[in-house]
Design an enzyme around this catalytic site. Sequence first.
Site, PDB file in Angstrom:
ATOM      1  N   LYS A 288       0.731  -1.177  -0.009  1.00 29.93           N
ATOM      2  CA  LYS A 288      -0.094  -0.100  -0.080  1.00 29.93           C
ATOM      3  C   LYS A 288       0.809   1.232   0.060  1.00 29.93           C
ATOM      4  O   LYS A 288       2.001   1.268   0.478  1.00 29.93           O
ATOM      5  CB  LYS A 288      -0.808   0.075   1.347  1.00 29.93           C
ATOM      6  CG  LYS A 288      -2.091   0.844   1.000  1.00 29.93           C
ATOM      7  CD  LYS A 288      -3.125   0.023   0.213  1.00 29.93           C
ATOM      8  CE  LYS A 288      -4.443   0.844   0.370  1.00 29.93           C
ATOM      9  NZ  LYS A 288      -5.534  -0.114  -0.328  1.00 29.93           N
TER      10      LYS A 288
ATOM     11  N   VAL B   7     -17.651   3.536  -3.772  1.00 37.06           N
ATOM     12  CA  VAL B   7     -18.313   2.135  -3.784  1.00 37.06           C
ATOM     13  C   VAL B   7     -19.805   2.037  -3.332  1.00 37.06           C
ATOM     14  O   VAL B   7     -20.558   1.472  -3.783  1.00 37.06           O
ATOM     15  CB  VAL B   7     -17.621   1.454  -2.803  1.00 37.06           C
ATOM     16  CG1 VAL B   7     -18.102   0.113  -2.554  1.00 37.06           C
ATOM     17  CG2 VAL B   7     -16.129   1.348  -3.231  1.00 37.06           C
TER      18      VAL B   7
ATOM     19  N   HIS C 202     -22.227   4.064  -3.423  1.00 33.80           N
ATOM     20  CA  HIS C 202     -23.531   4.393  -4.402  1.00 33.80           C
ATOM     21  C   HIS C 202     -23.791   3.406  -5.194  1.00 33.80           C
ATOM     22  O   HIS C 202     -25.095   2.996  -5.479  1.00 33.80           O
ATOM     23  CB  HIS C 202     -23.566   5.686  -4.852  1.00 33.80           C
ATOM     24  CG  HIS C 202     -22.537   5.926  -6.124  1.00 33.80           C
ATOM     25  ND1 HIS C 202     -21.140   5.777  -6.183  1.00 33.80           N
ATOM     26  CD2 HIS C 202     -22.871   5.479  -7.593  1.00 33.80           C
ATOM     27  CE1 HIS C 202     -20.766   5.734  -7.512  1.00 33.80           C
ATOM     28  NE2 HIS C 202     -21.999   5.726  -8.183  1.00 33.80           N
TER      29      HIS C 202
END
Length: 363
Positions: free
Chosen positions: A88, A192, A194
């Site tokens: 990450k 994400v 919606h």
Amino acid sequence: MTDLTNGVLHTLFHSEQGGHEQVVLCQDRASGLKAVIAIHSTALGPALGGTRFYPYATEEEALADALNLARGMSYKNAMAGLDHGGGKAVIIGNPERDKTEELLLAYGRMVASLGGRYVTACDVGTYVADMDVVARECRWTTGRSPENGGAGDSSVLTAFGVYQGMRASAQHLWGDPSLRGRKVGVAGVGKVGHHLVRHLLDEGAEVVVTDVRQDAVRRVTDAHPSVAVAADTDALIRTEGLDIYAPCALGGALNDATVPVLTARVVCGAANNQLAHAGVEKDLADRGILYAPDYVVNAGGVIQVADELHGFDFDRCRAKAAKIFDTTLTIFARAKTDGIPPAAAADRIAEQRMSEARTASGR
């Protein structure tokens, strides 16, 4: 330095949350770039994980977040069946103010300097257009636009995977995967959330949403007038008759303050690192709340960006993301057999896959 040594560096080298292979601190003064790239594991293959652009209060907070997120990606990729380890990156700054083309290009050079050990993608604060810029300096970039050889927005399949996790949770708890008539609370209706709302409504669920950004709420209610709105997350989790709670914003949503007042029987959402600290998973189990491990159900996006490296095919990716339903059921079954919370069961399965890979490679 003492606080850093006693905090993040202790976590990195001495705690169970550490064990990272490599952590790179990146700086480009000309563009203002300050970033951290954390590689937790490459046992299964090159580390894969998104780039978070966020206004952290301190550099130490940014570093700690990178370590936690990278570790989570190792487990996520393992459980998704991908040949990738976990990594990450975080860029320190306000993306609305500090993000520039020059900064993204400088970041791309930093990722490229790792020679493919880390493959980057989108995360909070970064978007497809940003990855197109990063890719100009780094071929180990996914989440690009279709016009630039990429797969586009990965939030579509992330939401689909969470939806599959919810169906599996319903199957396990109520004996039926259907969400028709279930009341679902979604906290965070951004990239994400919606999309998740649409899946739920299509199946006949009753949906309640909240978001700190009113424009995000309006986008949902304008498109779906039947959706109810809670004042805030605290009100949402206390909603009477709530069946499922879906945290879809930042991490730490399940903590000592929220778990005791949750009305939902199931927690299944897209946010990463939902458990604020060790022990929360047991608190959920003690209250009879079924927790679908976040890194399992939100893996649809990473399935998509991983596929992009081999020539993206949406139908192939959707089929892989649909298997999150079966994976989630497997975790619940393992948790019941071993007498442990689902989060611990998922960790055991992921750790076994990574261990077997290291043994096979002689590492």
